[in-house]
Design an enzyme around this catalytic site. Structure first.
Site, PDB file in Angstrom:
ATOM      1  N   HIS A 164       0.850  -1.199   0.000  1.00  0.00           N
ATOM      2  CA  HIS A 164       0.000   0.000   0.000  1.00  0.00           C
ATOM      3  C   HIS A 164       0.886   1.249   0.000  1.00  0.00           C
ATOM      4  O   HIS A 164       1.981   1.238   0.556  1.00  0.00           O
ATOM      5  CB  HIS A 164      -0.860  -0.028   1.267  1.00  0.00           C
ATOM      6  CG  HIS A 164      -1.907   1.034   1.315  1.00  0.00           C
ATOM      7  ND1 HIS A 164      -1.739   2.199   2.037  1.00  0.00           N
ATOM      8  CD2 HIS A 164      -3.124   1.116   0.732  1.00  0.00           C
ATOM      9  CE1 HIS A 164      -2.835   2.938   1.901  1.00  0.00           C
ATOM     10  NE2 HIS A 164      -3.689   2.308   1.123  1.00  0.00           N
ATOM     11  N   SER A 213      -8.609 -15.122  -0.436  1.00  0.00           N
ATOM     12  CA  SER A 213      -8.816 -13.699  -0.693  1.00  0.00           C
ATOM     13  C   SER A 213     -10.246 -13.456  -1.164  1.00  0.00           C
ATOM     14  O   SER A 213     -10.866 -14.322  -1.775  1.00  0.00           O
ATOM     15  CB  SER A 213      -7.830 -13.222  -1.760  1.00  0.00           C
ATOM     16  OG  SER A 213      -8.219 -11.944  -2.225  1.00  0.00           O
TER      17      SER A 213
HETATM   18  C1  LIG Z   1      -6.744   0.094   2.690  1.00  0.00           C
HETATM   19  C2  LIG Z   1      -5.395  -0.366   2.990  1.00  0.00           C
HETATM   20  C3  LIG Z   1      -4.533   0.402   3.789  1.00  0.00           C
HETATM   21  C4  LIG Z   1      -4.912   1.750   4.310  1.00  0.00           C
HETATM   22  O1  LIG Z   1      -5.969   1.681   5.213  1.00  0.00           O
HETATM   23  P1  LIG Z   1      -6.828   3.000   5.514  1.00  0.00           P
HETATM   24  O2  LIG Z   1      -7.771   2.532   6.578  1.00  0.00           O
HETATM   25  O3  LIG Z   1      -7.480   3.373   4.218  1.00  0.00           O
HETATM   26  O4  LIG Z   1      -5.882   4.046   5.989  1.00  0.00           O
HETATM   27  C5  LIG Z   1      -3.296  -0.114   4.074  1.00  0.00           C
HETATM   28  N1  LIG Z   1      -2.900  -1.300   3.580  1.00  0.00           N
HETATM   29  C6  LIG Z   1      -3.705  -2.063   2.823  1.00  0.00           C
HETATM   30  C7  LIG Z   1      -3.216  -3.393   2.358  1.00  0.00           C
HETATM   31  C8  LIG Z   1      -4.965  -1.613   2.482  1.00  0.00           C
HETATM   32  O5  LIG Z   1      -5.732  -2.379   1.699  1.00  0.00           O
END
Ligand SMILES: *Cc1c(COP(=O)(O)O)cnc(C)c1O
Length: 382
Positions: free
Chosen positions: A118, A318
């Protein structure tokens, strides 16, 4: 309230109701009802500071935050007296926190994370000025162990900070903790910190038989989970780590009468209440059922696409089905996230079989896939 204001609000309500009905591209559980706790929204609640230090300020929901954290600690198999954590503003804050701790423990550590991580992971590297080595991904979105081993062996004198993806954003891939531990072991790396980004799958995998289980019984150091799967009208999440790491970095702040252990100062006091209510009203068994249903429905969608020979992919364990990008009209209508030639549908609680069938019908009509399926059925009959 003036007529104009009321009208504008009503219009917005209709708009979000409609947008919620056709939403399949982002990992948000939209099936949640928090009307029982709406009354608390007439109060200010701020959990600023450490969730375990009672401040002088009285308008907070720490008792609920602590219970939520205990639930996650149990789920992630870390004893009450050994863990620390807090309710965050979301997966991103949990990732920032985990990587911040790692940097405090290993100031000259190098952060390794796969291409499919991410974007909050590279943000963390930038914010905290950590040297960041991006590692190749495999086609399914999982980290390339071969490339990871190569870059680790080239920097074997530096501590290793790893972001492990437990369900990537785009393809729902799970990095294999055991393989990573083997690499660290082969290169005799003793100074390492493993942060797990389990934003979405963090509340799915613990409930699935046979799924890889990543928890504190193995040498992980922190884990970030977003409220995506629980479903919350206010974005939030949870981060868990080992108490011993936090004790190294905490500082007492007299003004708030609490310890400065969190990334943010003021912290939402309603989100712990929302999470607590969600856990109380649904419980372990209900969450487990939801997780299994989402995985089954994702497999159903995947199978329907495969039957029609529509290009698609689904990782084990998944609920993120990757499919060839459909028309712009379908992408807009179903709010699908798209990337290059691909899009995905994240099968959450509100994406049931009926909705999947509706989507497939629309896709079939649009792509002229109908005849193909008829032929397939004919073939199987003859
Ligand atoms: C959505 C997501 C995030 C970020 O989460 P938020 O709650 O949007 O800040 C981080 N890592 C992964 C793998 C995600 O899918």
């Amino acid at each position: 309230m003036s007529h104009k204001v009321a009208q504008k609000l009503e219009k917005f309500l209709q708009q979000i109701e409609q947008r919620s009905h056709f939403h399949a591209g982002y990992p948000y559980n939209l099936s949640c009802d928090y009307s029982e706790i709406v009354k608390f929204f007439n109060f200010m609640l701020n959990n600023a500071g450490d969730p375990y230090v009672e401040p002088d300020f009285g308008l907070h929901s720490r008792q609920f935050e602590q219970e939520v954290l205990s639930f996650f600690a149990q789920l992630y198999k870390i004893p009450e007296n050994k863990f620390w954590g807090y309710v965050t503003a979301g997966g991103t804050e949990g990732n920032l926190y985990g990587i911040f701790l790692a940097r405090e423990i290993y100031p000259n550590g190098i952060l390794y994370s796969s291409q499919d991580s991410h974007y909050s992971i590279s943000k963390a590297a930038k914010l905290f000025r950590i040297k960041h080595q991006v590692v190749d991904s495999q086609i399914n979105g999982e980290i390339s162990y071969h490339h990871l081993e190569q870059v680790i062996s080239q920097n074997r004198n530096y501590p290793v900070i790893i972001n492990l993806n437990i369900g990537t954003t785009v393809k729902g891939a799970i990095d294999n903790l055991d393989k990573v531990l083997e690499i660290l072991d082969r290169h005799q790396i003793k100074n390492y910190y493993i942060h797990c980004d389990a934003a979405l799958s963090g509340l799915i995998l613990p409930f699935l038989d046979g799924a890889p289980q990543v928890n504190f019984q193995k040498p992980i150091d922190s884990i970030a989970i977003s409220a995506k799967f629980i479903g919350s009208p206010l974005p939030c999440g949870v981060v868990l780590t080992k108490k011993k790491w936090v004790e190294r970095v905490e500082t007492m702040i007299e003004y708030i009468g609490s310890k400065d252990t969190t990334i943010l100062g003021s912290r939402n006091g309603h989100t712990p209440l929302i999470l607590w209510y969600a856990l109380q009203s649904r419980g372990y068994n209900c969450l487990a059922k939801e997780a299994k249903t989402c995985i089954w429905n994702a497999q159903y969608l995947f199978h329907q696409l495969q039957l029609r020979e529509y290009p698609c992919m689904l990782n084990n364990f998944s609920n993120t089905v990757v499919l060839q990008k459909p028309s712009q009209r379908l992408i807009k209508k179903w709010q699908l996230a798209s990337f290059e030639n691909w899009a995905h549908i994240v099968v959450m609680q509100n994406i049931d079989k009926d909705k999947i069938d509706t989507f497939i019908d629309e896709l079939v009509l649009e792509q002229g896939l109908f005849n193909q399926v008829k032929n397939l059925q004919l073939q199987s009959v003859s």
